[in-house]
Design an enzyme around this catalytic site. Structure first.
Site, PDB file in Angstrom:
ATOM      1  N   SER A 141      -2.407  -6.825  -5.166  1.00  0.00           N
ATOM      2  CA  SER A 141      -1.482  -6.187  -6.115  1.00  0.00           C
ATOM      3  C   SER A 141      -0.137  -5.986  -5.427  1.00  0.00           C
ATOM      4  O   SER A 141      -0.064  -5.974  -4.186  1.00  0.00           O
ATOM      5  CB  SER A 141      -2.034  -4.813  -6.497  1.00  0.00           C
ATOM      6  OG  SER A 141      -1.067  -4.064  -7.198  1.00  0.00           O
ATOM      7  N   TYR A 154      -5.245   3.829  -4.320  1.00  0.00           N
ATOM      8  CA  TYR A 154      -5.171   2.448  -4.835  1.00  0.00           C
ATOM      9  C   TYR A 154      -4.274   1.611  -3.921  1.00  0.00           C
ATOM     10  O   TYR A 154      -4.628   0.487  -3.544  1.00  0.00           O
ATOM     11  CB  TYR A 154      -4.630   2.471  -6.268  1.00  0.00           C
ATOM     12  CG  TYR A 154      -4.559   1.113  -6.940  1.00  0.00           C
ATOM     13  CD1 TYR A 154      -5.714   0.497  -7.437  1.00  0.00           C
ATOM     14  CD2 TYR A 154      -3.349   0.436  -7.087  1.00  0.00           C
ATOM     15  CE1 TYR A 154      -5.654  -0.752  -8.051  1.00  0.00           C
ATOM     16  CE2 TYR A 154      -3.281  -0.813  -7.702  1.00  0.00           C
ATOM     17  CZ  TYR A 154      -4.437  -1.401  -8.189  1.00  0.00           C
ATOM     18  OH  TYR A 154      -4.371  -2.639  -8.797  1.00  0.00           O
TER      19      TYR A 154
HETATM   20  P1  NAP Z   1      -9.469  -4.433 -15.865  1.00  0.00           P
HETATM   21  O1  NAP Z   1      -8.916  -4.971 -17.153  1.00  0.00           O
HETATM   22  O2  NAP Z   1      -9.702  -2.992 -15.723  1.00  0.00           O
HETATM   23  O3  NAP Z   1     -10.833  -5.240 -15.547  1.00  0.00           O
HETATM   24  C1  NAP Z   1     -11.512  -4.959 -14.370  1.00  0.00           C
HETATM   25  C2  NAP Z   1     -12.689  -5.895 -14.205  1.00  0.00           C
HETATM   26  O4  NAP Z   1     -13.342  -5.586 -12.972  1.00  0.00           O
HETATM   27  C3  NAP Z   1     -13.737  -5.741 -15.298  1.00  0.00           C
HETATM   28  O5  NAP Z   1     -14.325  -7.000 -15.557  1.00  0.00           O
HETATM   29  C4  NAP Z   1     -14.736  -4.799 -14.664  1.00  0.00           C
HETATM   30  O6  NAP Z   1     -16.044  -4.967 -15.148  1.00  0.00           O
HETATM   31  C5  NAP Z   1     -14.706  -5.248 -13.206  1.00  0.00           C
HETATM   32  N1  NAP Z   1     -15.131  -4.185 -12.306  1.00  0.00           N
HETATM   33  C6  NAP Z   1     -14.503  -2.996 -12.082  1.00  0.00           C
HETATM   34  N2  NAP Z   1     -15.206  -2.284 -11.191  1.00  0.00           N
HETATM   35  C7  NAP Z   1     -16.278  -3.031 -10.842  1.00  0.00           C
HETATM   36  C8  NAP Z   1     -17.372  -2.826  -9.977  1.00  0.00           C
HETATM   37  N3  NAP Z   1     -17.517  -1.694  -9.289  1.00  0.00           N
HETATM   38  N4  NAP Z   1     -18.300  -3.805  -9.868  1.00  0.00           N
HETATM   39  C9  NAP Z   1     -18.177  -4.952 -10.577  1.00  0.00           C
HETATM   40  N5  NAP Z   1     -17.177  -5.200 -11.423  1.00  0.00           N
HETATM   41  C10 NAP Z   1     -16.243  -4.248 -11.552  1.00  0.00           C
HETATM   42  O7  NAP Z   1      -8.531  -4.828 -14.654  1.00  0.00           O
HETATM   43  P2  NAP Z   1      -7.450  -5.998 -14.501  1.00  0.00           P
HETATM   44  O8  NAP Z   1      -6.138  -5.449 -14.887  1.00  0.00           O
HETATM   45  O9  NAP Z   1      -7.949  -7.247 -15.111  1.00  0.00           O
HETATM   46  O10 NAP Z   1      -7.416  -6.122 -12.919  1.00  0.00           O
HETATM   47  C11 NAP Z   1      -8.135  -7.126 -12.200  1.00  0.00           C
HETATM   48  C12 NAP Z   1      -7.705  -7.053 -10.742  1.00  0.00           C
HETATM   49  O11 NAP Z   1      -6.287  -7.247 -10.651  1.00  0.00           O
HETATM   50  C13 NAP Z   1      -7.964  -5.703 -10.083  1.00  0.00           C
HETATM   51  O12 NAP Z   1      -8.345  -5.882  -8.749  1.00  0.00           O
HETATM   52  C14 NAP Z   1      -6.624  -5.006 -10.144  1.00  0.00           C
HETATM   53  O13 NAP Z   1      -6.491  -4.045  -9.140  1.00  0.00           O
HETATM   54  C15 NAP Z   1      -5.692  -6.182  -9.958  1.00  0.00           C
HETATM   55  N6  NAP Z   1      -4.350  -5.971 -10.465  1.00  0.00           N
HETATM   56  C16 NAP Z   1      -4.111  -5.682 -11.776  1.00  0.00           C
HETATM   57  C17 NAP Z   1      -2.799  -5.500 -12.198  1.00  0.00           C
HETATM   58  C18 NAP Z   1      -2.447  -5.180 -13.611  1.00  0.00           C
HETATM   59  O14 NAP Z   1      -1.253  -4.918 -13.878  1.00  0.00           O
HETATM   60  N7  NAP Z   1      -3.365  -5.202 -14.564  1.00  0.00           N
HETATM   61  C19 NAP Z   1      -1.748  -5.621 -11.289  1.00  0.00           C
HETATM   62  C20 NAP Z   1      -2.027  -5.905  -9.959  1.00  0.00           C
HETATM   63  C21 NAP Z   1      -3.328  -6.093  -9.568  1.00  0.00           C
HETATM   64  P3  NAP Z   1     -16.638  -3.963 -16.285  1.00  0.00           P
HETATM   65  O15 NAP Z   1     -15.802  -4.183 -17.507  1.00  0.00           O
HETATM   66  O16 NAP Z   1     -18.024  -4.424 -16.443  1.00  0.00           O
HETATM   67  O17 NAP Z   1     -16.478  -2.582 -15.735  1.00  0.00           O
END
Ligand code: NAP
Length: 250
Positions: A141, A154
């Site tokens: 991130s 985080y």
């Molecule tokens: P999200 O929409 O909240 O989705 C998170 C995903 O991770 C879901 O499929 C969830 O599964 C899974 N997950 C969470 N905790 C878990 C665990 N303990 N074990 C197994 N699976 C788990 O998040 P996102 O925005 O797509 O983010 C994905 C990645 O990108 C993350 O690492 C986040 O930190 C990073 N990121 C996101 C952003 C942003 O702006 N969105 C920016 C920078 C980085 P369930 O639905 O089954 O819980």
């Protein structure tokens, strides 16, 4: 048969990555917390080239889940070509640094950093054993280097993923396994929904040179690019997918 494991591949950025890799002909092993019944339809919508995709319900922060996932992956596909460490969580409640609780610290670090580290360790051993040139792609991130004092745990976890990338890149280079880090910026998913109004305003004011939200597909395309083998003499590399957020301007 090409096989990719994607943690958190059931929604958001992970689902877009899973879709893009499936389109490229990969069979997928997806790890998520949700019950299979909740994600079954979405997994079934992914294009299938050879064997049906595997969904494993488990918690990345839990040792038994990680081992179960790896075992199931081997039993189902026999090998692995790409690991995408995507699953991650934000703190349940954003708290000022001076109020951050140990519970929240452990929750975020156990999943984002410790879980990612030990899953990578396990998959790396499998890749070495099977003697295939693998790739590991970590989704960190902009928080790896940007200070947010209301979610320090985080930021720490993502900074840790940055070092994890370098560590494994060096350790695995002799085995033909390259390791990359993708740093998404502000991406439109469930994770950013609570801060939507704030980010809308900041982006409109020029926070990112490219004035729009990122999409999960923006990140997925970067993963596909890294998976192609076009960057085989690069490892430990960071790819910002952030609309230019990381650029300092004056
Ligand atoms: P999200 O929409 O909240 O989705 C998170 C995903 O991770 C879901 O499929 C969830 O599964 C899974 N997950 C969470 N905790 C878990 C665990 N303990 N074990 C197994 N699976 C788990 O998040 P996102 O925005 O797509 O983010 C994905 C990645 O990108 C993350 O690492 C986040 O930190 C990073 N990121 C996101 C952003 C942003 O702006 N969105 C920016 C920078 C980085 P369930 O639905 O089954 O819980």
């Amino acid at each position: 048969m090409k096989v990719a494991a994607v943690t958190g591949g059931s929604r958001g950025i992970g689902y877009a990555i899973a879709s893009a890799l499936a389109e490229e002909g990969y069979s997928l092993a997806i790890l998520g917390r949700s019950d299979h019944s909740q994600v079954k339809d979405k997994i079934e919508q992914l294009p299938v080239m050879s064997k049906p995709h595997l969904y494993f319900q488990g918690d990345l922060g839990d040792r038994a889940s990680r081992s179960g996932f790896c075992q199931k992956l081997v039993d189902t596909f026999g090998h692995i070509d790409i690991l995408v460490n995507n699953a991650g969580v934000a703190p349940k409640v954003r708290m000022d640094l001076l109020e951050t609780s140990e519970e929240s610290f452990d929750y975020v670090m156990d999943i984002n950093l410790k879980g990612t580290f030990f899953l990578t360790q396990q998959i790396a051993k499998l890749m070495i054993q099977q003697n295939r040139r693998g790739k590991i792609i970590n989704i960190s991130s902009l928080s790896a280097y940007t200070v947010s004092i209301n979610r320090g745990e985080y930021c720490l976890s993502k900074a840790g993923v940055g070092m994890l990338t370098k560590l494994f890149a060096v350790r695995l280079a002799n085995h033909g396994i390259n390791v990359y880090e993708i740093r998404p910026g502000i991406i439109d998913t469930d994770m950013t929904t609570p801060a939507k109004a704030k980010y809308d305003e900041l982006i409109a004011q020029g926070l990112t040179p490219i004035r729009r939200w990122g999409t999960p597909e923006d990140v997925a395309r970067a993963v596909v690019a890294l998976s192609t083998g076009q960057f085989d003499f690069s490892t430990g590399e960071i790819l910002n997918v952030d609309g230019g957020f990381h650029l300092h301007t004056l």
